[in-house]
Design an enzyme around this catalytic site. Structure first.
Site, PDB file in Angstrom:
ATOM      1  N   LYS A 136       0.843  -1.206   0.000  1.00 55.47           N
ATOM      2  CA  LYS A 136       0.000   0.000   0.000  1.00 55.47           C
ATOM      3  C   LYS A 136       0.872   1.247   0.000  1.00 55.47           C
ATOM      4  O   LYS A 136       1.849   1.327   0.736  1.00 55.47           O
ATOM      5  CB  LYS A 136      -0.898  -0.013   1.236  1.00 55.47           C
ATOM      6  CG  LYS A 136      -1.805   1.185   1.397  1.00 55.47           C
ATOM      7  CD  LYS A 136      -2.679   0.990   2.629  1.00 55.47           C
ATOM      8  CE  LYS A 136      -3.448   2.213   2.994  1.00 55.47           C
ATOM      9  NZ  LYS A 136      -4.225   2.019   4.225  1.00 55.47           N
ATOM     10  N   SER A 182      -3.510   3.360 -17.144  1.00 56.54           N
ATOM     11  CA  SER A 182      -2.747   2.846 -16.013  1.00 56.54           C
ATOM     12  C   SER A 182      -2.396   3.983 -15.070  1.00 56.54           C
ATOM     13  O   SER A 182      -2.794   5.119 -15.276  1.00 56.54           O
ATOM     14  CB  SER A 182      -1.460   2.157 -16.468  1.00 56.54           C
ATOM     15  OG  SER A 182      -0.628   3.093 -17.120  1.00 56.54           O
ATOM     16  N   TYR A 191      -3.422  -0.896 -13.398  1.00 57.86           N
ATOM     17  CA  TYR A 191      -2.152  -1.547 -13.111  1.00 57.86           C
ATOM     18  C   TYR A 191      -1.074  -0.483 -12.978  1.00 57.86           C
ATOM     19  O   TYR A 191      -1.204   0.633 -13.492  1.00 57.86           O
ATOM     20  CB  TYR A 191      -1.791  -2.583 -14.195  1.00 57.86           C
ATOM     21  CG  TYR A 191      -1.654  -2.009 -15.577  1.00 57.86           C
ATOM     22  CD1 TYR A 191      -0.406  -1.660 -16.085  1.00 57.86           C
ATOM     23  CD2 TYR A 191      -2.770  -1.810 -16.381  1.00 57.86           C
ATOM     24  CE1 TYR A 191      -0.282  -1.118 -17.358  1.00 57.86           C
ATOM     25  CE2 TYR A 191      -2.652  -1.286 -17.649  1.00 57.86           C
ATOM     26  CZ  TYR A 191      -1.406  -0.942 -18.146  1.00 57.86           C
ATOM     27  OH  TYR A 191      -1.286  -0.412 -19.396  1.00 57.86           O
TER      28      TYR A 191
END
Length: 123
Positions: A9, A25, A58
């Site tokens: 994270k 992305s 992503y």
């Protein structure tokens, strides 16, 4: 049974750019990706604190050391430069792995510099 668990994270990152004319992305400084245990091209969940938007995309590596966070393609509509986002990656684990998992978390300041590290700092 498998569990889907938080494994990495990046908390309180500031968007530095939003570029609509791109395939899509989130571009992220690869040094910060590594610190958060997120691989280039790994699926991520992005949550925007400023507007409540959530998106799956992503991670793509940007220039090392740039502290860059750039929403690309249609995702660029989900944020603006300066917005604060949290980026999360998840891993599929066995129940045993899940119980032992300590996700790696980095917390950034308003210049996208790491101010705190939490979780498993050795993986």
């Amino acid at each position: 049974m498998q569990k889907i668990m938080l494994s990495g994270k990046i908390h309180t990152a500031r968007l530095t750019a939003c570029e609509l004319d791109y395939e899509g992305s989130l571009e992220i400084d690869p040094l910060l990706l590594a610190e958060a245990n997120i691989l280039p091209y790994e699926k991520i969940l992005v949550v925007n604190r400023n507007n409540g938007e959530r998106l799956e995309t992503y991670a793509i590596p940007g220039p090392p050391g740039s502290r860059r966070f750039c929403l690309n393609g249609p995702a660029a509509h989900k944020g603006a430069v300066g917005d604060v986002v949290t980026i999360m990656a998840f891993s599929v684990c066995t129940p045993e792995e899940a119980r032992a998992l300590k996700p790696r978390v980095i917390i950034l300041n308003d210049k996208n510099e790491i101010i705190e590290r939490k979780g498993n700092l050795n993986s």
